[in-house]
Design a protein around this motif. Structure first.
Motif, mmCIF file in Angstrom:
data_model
loop_
_atom_site.group_PDB
_atom_site.id
_atom_site.type_symbol
_atom_site.label_atom_id
_atom_site.label_comp_id
_atom_site.label_asym_id
_atom_site.label_seq_id
_atom_site.Cartn_x
_atom_site.Cartn_y
_atom_site.Cartn_z
ATOM 1 N N CYS A 167 -25.588 -87.301 36.412
ATOM 2 C CA CYS A 167 -24.613 -87.994 37.271
ATOM 3 C C CYS A 167 -24.969 -89.465 37.431
ATOM 4 N N GLU A 168 -26.253 -89.755 37.544
ATOM 5 C CA GLU A 168 -26.680 -91.140 37.712
ATOM 6 C C GLU A 168 -26.281 -91.995 36.510
ATOM 7 N N PHE A 169 -26.508 -91.486 35.311
ATOM 8 C CA PHE A 169 -26.159 -92.258 34.114
ATOM 9 C C PHE A 169 -24.646 -92.347 33.930
ATOM 10 N N LEU A 170 -23.924 -91.284 34.273
ATOM 11 C CA LEU A 170 -22.463 -91.342 34.198
ATOM 12 C C LEU A 170 -21.917 -92.389 35.151
ATOM 13 N N LEU A 171 -22.436 -92.392 36.372
ATOM 14 C CA LEU A 171 -21.972 -93.382 37.353
ATOM 15 C C LEU A 171 -22.272 -94.797 36.899
ATOM 16 N N ARG A 172 -23.472 -95.031 36.403
ATOM 17 C CA ARG A 172 -23.847 -96.376 35.972
ATOM 18 C C ARG A 172 -22.939 -96.845 34.831
ATOM 19 N N SER A 173 -22.699 -95.967 33.878
ATOM 20 C CA SER A 173 -21.864 -96.360 32.739
ATOM 21 C C SER A 173 -20.420 -96.603 33.157
ATOM 22 N N LEU A 174 -19.906 -95.792 34.097
ATOM 23 C CA LEU A 174 -18.537 -95.980 34.577
ATOM 24 C C LEU A 174 -18.399 -97.290 35.340
ATOM 25 N N VAL A 175 -19.398 -97.606 36.140
ATOM 26 C CA VAL A 175 -19.370 -98.861 36.894
ATOM 27 C C VAL A 175 -19.379 -100.057 35.949
ATOM 28 N N ILE A 176 -20.169 -99.990 34.903
ATOM 29 C CA ILE A 176 -20.214 -101.083 33.922
ATOM 30 C C ILE A 176 -18.886 -101.174 33.178
ATOM 31 N N GLY A 179 -16.309 -103.101 34.893
ATOM 32 C CA GLY A 179 -16.468 -104.551 34.947
ATOM 33 C C GLY A 179 -17.571 -105.048 35.852
ATOM 34 N N ALA A 180 -18.498 -104.172 36.277
ATOM 35 C CA ALA A 180 -19.593 -104.627 37.129
ATOM 36 C C ALA A 180 -20.454 -105.640 36.377
ATOM 37 N N ASP A 181 -20.941 -106.625 37.108
ATOM 38 C CA ASP A 181 -21.713 -107.717 36.507
ATOM 39 C C ASP A 181 -23.177 -107.302 36.362
ATOM 40 N N ILE A 182 -23.416 -106.453 35.393
ATOM 41 C CA ILE A 182 -24.774 -105.974 35.115
ATOM 42 C C ILE A 182 -25.095 -106.303 33.664
ATOM 43 N N PRO A 183 -26.122 -107.110 33.408
ATOM 44 C CA PRO A 183 -26.460 -107.476 32.022
ATOM 45 C C PRO A 183 -26.836 -106.238 31.203
ATOM 46 N N ALA A 184 -26.581 -106.304 29.916
ATOM 47 C CA ALA A 184 -26.887 -105.175 29.037
ATOM 48 C C ALA A 184 -28.366 -104.848 29.055
ATOM 49 N N TRP A 185 -29.234 -105.872 29.133
ATOM 50 C CA TRP A 185 -30.679 -105.621 29.118
ATOM 51 C C TRP A 185 -31.160 -104.922 30.392
ATOM 52 N N ALA A 186 -30.360 -105.074 31.481
ATOM 53 C CA ALA A 186 -30.752 -104.493 32.764
ATOM 54 C C ALA A 186 -30.292 -103.049 32.913
ATOM 55 N N SER A 187 -29.494 -102.578 31.965
ATOM 56 C CA SER A 187 -29.049 -101.189 32.004
ATOM 57 C C SER A 187 -28.663 -100.752 30.593
ATOM 58 N N PRO A 188 -29.631 -100.690 29.698
ATOM 59 C CA PRO A 188 -29.308 -100.420 28.287
ATOM 60 C C PRO A 188 -28.615 -99.081 28.057
ATOM 61 N N ILE A 189 -29.050 -98.015 28.758
ATOM 62 C CA ILE A 189 -28.414 -96.712 28.563
ATOM 63 C C ILE A 189 -27.021 -96.716 29.166
ATOM 64 N N GLY A 190 -26.908 -97.246 30.376
ATOM 65 C CA GLY A 190 -25.606 -97.333 31.021
ATOM 66 C C GLY A 190 -24.632 -98.186 30.214
ATOM 67 N N TYR A 191 -25.137 -99.283 29.684
ATOM 68 C CA TYR A 191 -24.290 -100.178 28.892
ATOM 69 C C TYR A 191 -23.826 -99.469 27.619
ATOM 70 N N GLY A 192 -24.727 -98.738 26.970
ATOM 71 C CA GLY A 192 -24.344 -98.026 25.754
ATOM 72 C C GLY A 192 -23.302 -96.954 26.030
ATOM 73 N N LEU A 193 -23.475 -96.180 27.114
ATOM 74 C CA LEU A 193 -22.505 -95.137 27.456
ATOM 75 C C LEU A 193 -21.171 -95.717 27.884
ATOM 76 N N SER A 194 -21.182 -96.927 28.450
ATOM 77 C CA SER A 194 -19.941 -97.534 28.939
ATOM 78 C C SER A 194 -18.952 -97.803 27.810
ATOM 79 N N LYS A 195 -19.449 -97.899 26.576
ATOM 80 C CA LYS A 195 -18.576 -98.162 25.439
ATOM 81 C C LYS A 195 -17.666 -96.963 25.142
ATOM 82 N N LEU A 196 -17.967 -95.822 25.775
ATOM 83 C CA LEU A 196 -17.139 -94.636 25.568
ATOM 84 C C LEU A 196 -15.868 -94.663 26.400
ATOM 85 N N TYR A 197 -15.784 -95.598 27.379
ATOM 86 C CA TYR A 197 -14.647 -95.626 28.291
ATOM 87 C C TYR A 197 -13.858 -96.920 28.108
#
Length: 718
Positions: A167-176, A179-197
């Protein structure tokens, strides 16, 4: 807020409120049950040290990390349990408004990177523990440490942790993705999963739903543990801090000395005690101290104690884990009866009135009628075979990551069985009678206590000789004086001390049994009688005040009693093991080996020398100096050494269940290929010697004390 947020908020509000109420109510009941235990006034001293130990053992995981991968995996899960708490707060905010966050924090790159690292290591850690559990299931591994553990509870906890991590990784990726202002380096897994949405209304709704699921998973966990007050695999996350803080000694595990018997928190005085009013040992679960009940509550069912127990590993019915679990279940099942005022006096009569017990449920009343110790067929909580299988080796206490004091609890129950019920193995009765009438467990004539000195080529000094000057009192012990095998060790030590120019003396006929077998079997009265006589003798010699004179003992059981337990009776002495003194003499050049021992040497760590008194190095230093090929260690050594089977007064009780402990250990020693099995305890010498004979290996393998090995090399004898 749209309809989805309103519905989600209503659901999480109701569920969260219910969960909080349930878990608080259960926690208060838990505290009330623990407070039913007897008083113990020894648990609050050295507060600073206790806090430091608690922090070291919890945050540092010092006990857990003794098991390498398991400890490291558990540490990551443990850290995540507290460190990811802000993400739960974020989830509540996201249920209300999926675009909101904790100001200045939720999207702070340092936090997002740290939380992602914590979450991924948590998932890796819990998956590692799941794999380890699966590989060690009782169906796959004989004598599994998980045998007897309630597996559904462990699985539930593990699944909950995995679900929260997902759930934590799903939430992070959905937030990114939104459009949340989180750099890719600061959330690499979340950023990668966000490309699915794709950003849009669907993502906002998904944030709300996933946040709600995360909260419900968390609250369901609290509800489940609230409904299962004995679910130690979950509750230990809270109670372990207190159990470690209140451990018997903040600087060590609860080994060495046994706790004295107490009444209302005060040491029992046998001269004024009333057996009809004062509890002698523990005959009812509420007679355990509150720390005992806290121990039972905290058991995680990890089975580390079980995996190391010599009784369990040789098919005896004793498992330290199952013993603690059974006591926990019994305590909490009986609690309603006790809280209503129920209880039995020393004669077994009910102390509560009928009105007091009128509202107590029938299950609690039935639990109150169960004997604490008795055959399972008769409803006993702890079977006598379980109680008497313990060798008090301390492996369970050494391994427990939450500092449960198994040996103390076993001895407390033995005390009641011996002194009140007169129920103990028949063969032990002979040993107790010998102690009472002859002052030694062998029943030998006490006037022959110094016969071992005959035939030596020098005069052994006595303390009663006014012309004798001595720096060491050589405590020979009953085995060293009366057992033929142990006499060889006694003579070897005396000879080595004489040749090294050490000023020593013996008590001779003035020495008496230290009382160790009496205390370990549960006869505290007999131990006290024997110990007080010795304390009087030693104090008359000035050893209680001396800062320079030491006692040297060849028996670790004597060493433990003299050095760790006699202080409870006013005798504070500086006691060393003979291997410690011999190692010093070799290092100082006062004893010089002129030959080497070939054929290989292995060393067996006596439980009461190693685990109980932390003396591991000196025997190895002596053997390392004389072994031609160096010392060959057995797989189970030092802290994890396997017991010989003689401790806990088992030396005088037959093994009629399972396989013999000494055979198990002997086979391990023989597997090293060493021709010499060195020991540092007379009990171990007997047990391993018998084991070698039983394996028909006596023609190629010899069991000898470290002192005998050294004497041969010093004198150059074959």
């Amino acid at each position: 807020m749209d309809a989805l947020n309103i519905v989600a908020l209503a659901i999480v509000a109701v569920v969260s409120a219910a969960a909080v109420v349930m878990v608080v109510r259960t926690a208060l009941r838990m505290v009330a049950v623990i407070r039913l235990g007897a008083s113990d006034k020894t648990r609050t001293d050295r507060a600073g040290k206790r806090v430091a130990t608690m922090v070291k053992e919890t945050l540092g995981h010092t006990r857990m990390l003794q098991w390498g991968v398991v400890g490291a995996a558990h540490w990551f899960v443990f850290i995540a349990f507290g460190a990811l708490l802000p993400t739960l707060v974020e989830a509540y905010i996201q249920v209300v408004d999926p675009e909101a966050a904790i100001p200045w924090f939720s999207h702070w790159p340092v936090w997002t990177l740290a939380s992602e690292l914590i979450a991924i290591t948590m998932l890796i850690g819990i998956l590692t523990l799941i794999v380890i559990r699966q590989l060690n299931l009782p169906s796959r591994r004989p004598k599994s440490r998980f045998e007897g553990s309630r597996m559904w509870q462990a699985y539930y906890v593990e699944i909950t942790i995995v679900a929260i991590g997902v759930c934590e990784f799903l939430l992070r990726s959905l937030v990114i993705a939104e459009g949340a202002d989180i750099p890719a380096w600061a959330s690499p897994i979340g950023y990668g999963l966000s490309k699915l949405y794709t950003a849009g209304d669907g993502v906002l709704a998904a944030i709300t739903i996933v946040a709600m699921v995360k909260i419900l998973v968390s609250m369901a966990w609290f509800m489940v543990i609230a409904r299962n007050i004995t679910m130690g695999v979950a509750w230990h996350r809270f109670t372990a801090f207190f159990n470690i803080y209140f451990k018997r000694d903040p600087e060590s595990v609860a080994l060495g000395a046994l706790k004295p018997m107490t009444v209302n928190g005060e040491k029992l005085d046998f001269e004024t005690a009333d057996p009809e009013k004062d509890p002698f040992g523990v005959g009812q679960v509420e007679q355990f101290t509150w720390k005992g009940l806290l121990d039972f509550t905290t058991c995680t069912e990890c089975g580390r104690c079980q995996s190391q127990c010599p009784a369990w590993n040789t098919d005896k019915p004793l498992s330290p884990k199952l013993l603690i679990m059974n006591l926990r279940e019994h305590a909490y099942a009986k609690a309603p009866y006790l809280m209503a005022g129920g209880g039995k006096d020393a004669l077994g009569e009910e102390t509560a009135t009928a009105d007091q017990l009128a509202g107590v449920n029938v299950l609690a009343m039935a639990e109150a009628e169960r004997p604490l110790v008795g055959p399972v067929a008769d409803g006993g909580v702890i079977d006598p075979d379980v109680l008497w299988s313990c060798t008090t080796c301390g492996a369970c206490v050494e391994q427990c990551p939450v500092d449960i004091e198994h040996v103390d609890h076993i001895i407390d129950m033995r005390r009641h069985q011996v002194m009140i019920e007169s129920a103990f193995p028949a063969e032990a009765g002979t040993m107790l009678r010998n102690l009472e009438t002859k002052g030694n467990p062998w029943g030998a004539n006490p006037n022959t206590r110094d016969d071992w000195t005959k035939g030596l080529d020098f005069e052994v000094p006595r303390v009663d000789d006014p012309s004798t000057e001595w720096d060491y009192l050589f405590w020979v012990g009953c085995a060293g004086a009366f057992d033929d095998r142990a006499k060889k060790t006694t003579r070897a030590v005396a000879t080595l001390l004489h040749e090294a120019g050490v000023k020593f003396a013996i008590l001779g006929k003035g020495e008496g049994c230290t009382g160790d077998p009496a205390r370990r079997i549960g006869n505290e009265f007999l131990f006290t009688m024997l110990a007080e006589a010795n304390v009087e003798t030693l104090n008359e010699l000035g050893l209680n005040e001396s800062t320079s004179t030491k006692i040297v003992a060849t028996c670790p059981h004597c060493l433990n009693s003299l050095g760790n337990e006699y202080g409870q009776l006013g005798g504070h002495y500086d006691v060393v093991h003979h291997t410690q003194l011999l190692a010093t003499l070799v290092a100082d050049g006062k004893l010089t080996p002129v030959s080497k021992v070939d054929g290989g040497v292995t060393y067996h760590d006596p439980c009461y020398l190693g685990r109980h008194n932390r003396i591991f190095t000196p025997p190895r230093e002596v053997l390392g100096a004389v072994a031609e090929e160096g010392l060959t260690e057995m797989p189970r050594n030092a802290e994890r050494s396997f017991c010989c089977g003689a401790g806990g007064a088992r030396m005088w009780m037959e093994e009629t269940i399972g396989t013999r402990i000494n055979i198990n250990r002997t086979e391990e020693a023989l597997d090293t290929g060493a021709r010499t099995i060195a020991v540092g305890c007379p009990f171990c010498a007997t047990m391993l010697g018998d084991g070698v004979n039983a394996k028909e290996a006596s023609e190629r393998v010899e069991v000898v004390d470290v002192a005998q090995v050294l004497l041969r090399t010093v004198r150059g004898a074959d």
